[in-house]
Scaffold this active site. Structure first.
Site, short mmCIF file in Angstrom:
data_model
loop_
_atom_site.label_atom_id
_atom_site.label_comp_id
_atom_site.label_asym_id
_atom_site.label_seq_id
_atom_site.Cartn_x
_atom_site.Cartn_y
_atom_site.Cartn_z
N ARG A 227 -3.05 4.26 -2.50
CA ARG A 227 -3.20 3.72 -1.85
C ARG A 227 -3.14 1.78 -2.64
O ARG A 227 -1.91 1.00 -2.29
CB ARG A 227 -4.25 2.69 -0.42
CG ARG A 227 -4.36 1.81 -0.20
CD ARG A 227 -5.33 1.64 0.79
NE ARG A 227 -6.14 0.97 0.76
CZ ARG A 227 -6.53 -0.39 2.01
NH1 ARG A 227 -5.48 0.42 2.97
NH2 ARG A 227 -6.68 -1.06 2.01
N TYR B 165 -10.55 -6.83 11.22
CA TYR B 165 -11.70 -7.59 9.67
C TYR B 165 -11.63 -8.74 8.95
O TYR B 165 -10.39 -8.83 8.59
CB TYR B 165 -12.41 -6.44 9.60
CG TYR B 165 -11.91 -5.23 9.13
CD1 TYR B 165 -10.99 -5.36 7.89
CD2 TYR B 165 -10.75 -3.91 9.28
CE1 TYR B 165 -10.45 -4.55 6.68
CE2 TYR B 165 -10.01 -3.16 9.03
CZ TYR B 165 -9.44 -3.65 7.45
OH TYR B 165 -8.43 -2.69 7.02
N GLU C 41 1.65 3.86 2.84
CA GLU C 41 2.66 3.76 3.65
C GLU C 41 3.84 4.14 4.38
O GLU C 41 4.74 3.08 4.43
CB GLU C 41 2.09 2.29 4.23
CG GLU C 41 -0.29 1.60 4.03
CD GLU C 41 -0.29 0.18 4.40
OE1 GLU C 41 0.51 -0.07 4.16
OE2 GLU C 41 -1.33 0.69 4.67
N HIS D 205 1.05 -0.80 0.24
CA HIS D 205 -0.31 0.26 0.06
C HIS D 205 1.18 1.58 0.10
O HIS D 205 1.23 1.44 1.04
CB HIS D 205 -0.96 0.01 1.60
CG HIS D 205 -1.96 -1.04 1.11
ND1 HIS D 205 -2.46 -1.89 2.09
CD2 HIS D 205 -2.02 -1.47 0.31
CE1 HIS D 205 -3.60 -2.55 1.84
NE2 HIS D 205 -4.09 -2.83 0.45
N HIS E 133 3.21 -3.85 6.05
CA HIS E 133 2.20 -2.94 6.26
C HIS E 133 2.58 -1.46 7.38
O HIS E 133 3.76 -2.12 9.00
CB HIS E 133 1.08 -3.16 6.47
CG HIS E 133 0.44 -4.07 4.57
ND1 HIS E 133 -0.80 -3.64 3.49
CD2 HIS E 133 0.70 -5.29 5.22
CE1 HIS E 133 -0.63 -4.30 3.23
NE2 HIS E 133 0.36 -5.59 4.08
N GLU F 66 1.74 -4.55 10.77
CA GLU F 66 0.92 -3.78 10.90
C GLU F 66 2.27 -2.30 12.13
O GLU F 66 1.82 -2.83 13.18
CB GLU F 66 -0.47 -3.27 11.24
CG GLU F 66 -1.07 -3.99 10.50
CD GLU F 66 -1.34 -2.98 9.08
OE1 GLU F 66 -1.17 -1.80 8.64
OE2 GLU F 66 -2.99 -3.64 8.17
N ASN G 245 -3.75 -5.81 -2.10
CA ASN G 245 -4.19 -6.42 -0.78
C ASN G 245 -5.31 -7.07 -0.86
O ASN G 245 -5.72 -7.60 0.57
CB ASN G 245 -3.73 -6.46 0.26
CG ASN G 245 -3.03 -6.91 1.47
OD1 ASN G 245 -2.12 -8.08 1.26
ND2 ASN G 245 -3.68 -7.15 2.84
N ARG G 246 -6.62 -7.09 -1.91
CA ARG G 246 -7.69 -7.91 -2.20
C ARG G 246 -7.44 -8.54 -3.63
O ARG G 246 -8.34 -9.26 -3.48
CB ARG G 246 -8.37 -7.17 -1.90
CG ARG G 246 -8.20 -5.86 -0.73
CD ARG G 246 -8.99 -6.78 0.40
NE ARG G 246 -9.50 -5.28 1.62
CZ ARG G 246 -8.14 -5.39 2.07
NH1 ARG G 246 -7.12 -5.68 2.02
NH2 ARG G 246 -8.76 -4.42 2.96
#
Lengths: 96, 307
Positions: free
Chosen positions: B125, B246, B70, B67, B194, B268, B142-143
């Protein structure tokens, strides 16, 4: 460049599941063009939202109406970005 | 000269790529630079390979900054690569690790996005691919992995920050990594870095069911975080993506785990609580230093507990 003058990043320390639901509803409001840096998940994690200047009054009104307290984490995003860019330029000159 | 490089500053892509060449030149017995493919906008994607010899030895994958906004992730990657190169031969544990395993580092996992954050939109991002029929650009890389692709926690709207893309591995930046990992066939760990919010996560994101190795991954993660915290007291949470953030489908470490890479983790990195993605540059080295302790713990565990 995209300019972020007047954009704020607000932090909400979520206190209840109801507030999580209310913030999730806010997330679906596409016209507000909110950028959730941290999404509403649970009461254990804060929620950070970058709010464009044009949406500030709507978002803050929504939070006030639902008694959701928040703090302003970044008052003017562009100011911070300007500082960041200036620092990068100084560093680049030093390396040269 | 890498000694004159300022690791406590944010740098443009060209500077980082140029620094990679210097690192390779100064540590030619250990470090090589591999081009694993090109990005959507035709920028090279470089992996730094740390190896003391042999072919397709057991390997550890580390990527940073998928991303693009970041920035502390990419900066941490630069510092970490330098740390590995300079500590080899000095740090007995790292040296023993590199005598049996290789480390692959992709420091700019989303080069187009990274350039875009420097030139047009600091808050960008996603990738920069064009979506047919949409005015919005970019896919959340990242999806986009083939792991519960298109499931919960990913958007089918091209204008969303978490758009999963038209199909799994549609993004060339993702496909390049997939091709390398598959063709190599001997990766034992896959670590994705991340920022922000201070978490160390393991699979799954696409499901809230525990993975078969959940107790072991949780234990490794907690021990790694304990070491990280020992430096500055930075507090991390440890758990599966789904349970501590989530549901998020199509994530890289879910793909790597399902591919058979047991030790799959995502970091993260730190958040000072005031700056989010605009973490001040004076936080880069503290962030990288504390992260290194956790990374090293995971890598040592991978070395000592083969499968």
């Amino acid at each position: 460049d995209r300019i972020f003058t007047g954009d704020q990043v607000i932090r909400i320390d979520v206190q209840s599941k109801e507030q999580v639901q209310l913030l999730r509803a806010l997330e679906t409001e596409e016209e507000l063009e909110l950028d959730f840096w941290l999404h509403p998940v649970s009461t254990e994690r804060p929620v950070d939202i970058r709010v464009p200047r044009s949406s500030l009054s709507s978002v803050k009104g929504y939070l006030h109406d639902h008694n959701i307290p928040f703090t302003v984490m970044i008052d003017d995003l562009q100011e911070l970005l300007n500082q960041e860019r200036a620092e990068m330029e100084v560093n680049q000159m030093m390396e040269r | 000269n890498t000694k004159s490089f300022n690791f406590g500053a944010y740098h443009r892509l060209e500077t980082i790529y140029s620094w990679m060449d210097t690192l390779v030149a100064q540590h030619s017995n250990l470090v090589t630079k591999l081009e694993i493919g090109r990005s959507y906008e035709n920028r090279p994607m470089y992996v730094l390979k740390f190896s003391t010899g042999g072919n397709k030895r057991p390997a550890i994958w580390i990527d940073t900054g998928i991303h693009s906004r970041e920035w502390v992730s990419q900066a941490t990657g630069v510092w970490t690569a330098n740390k590995i190169a300079t500590d080899y031969g000095r740090d007995a544990s790292l040296t023993s690790l590199l005598n049996t395993m290789d480390i692959y580092m992709l420091i700019l996992a989303n080069p187009d996005g990274y350039v875009h954050t420097h030139t047009h939109d600091r808050m960008w991002r996603k990738t920069r691919s064009q979506i047919p029929g949409s005015v919005c650009r970019g896919v959340d890389p990242n999806r986009n992995w083939d792991a519960g692709f298109g499931g919960p926690g990913a958007s089918s709207s091209p204008c969303s920050e978490s758009y999963h893309g038209p199909s799994a591995h549609s993004e060339v930046e993702v496909k390049n990594v997939v091709n390398l990992i598959k063709s190599h066939g001997n990766f034992k760990a896959f670590i994705s870095v991340h920022a922000y919010s201070q978490l160390l996560m393991y699979p799954y994101g696409y499901s809230c069911w525990n993975v078969p190795h959940q107790p072991e991954l949780d234990s490794v993660g907690r021990a790694a975080v304990k070491k990280l915290t020992s430096l500055y007291g930075t507090q991390y949470k440890v758990g599966s993506i789904c349970n501590i953030i989530y549901p998020a489908s199509g994530g890289s470490i879910d793909w790597s785990y399902d591919t058979g890479i047991k030790y799959s983790f995502a970091f993260e990195l730190r958040d000072t609580g005031r700056y989010g993605f605009i973490l001040p540059a004076n936080q880069i080295i503290p962030t990288a230093s504390e992260t290194w302790l956790a990374l090293k713990h995971i890598m040592e565990y991978v070395r000592d507990d083969p499968y």
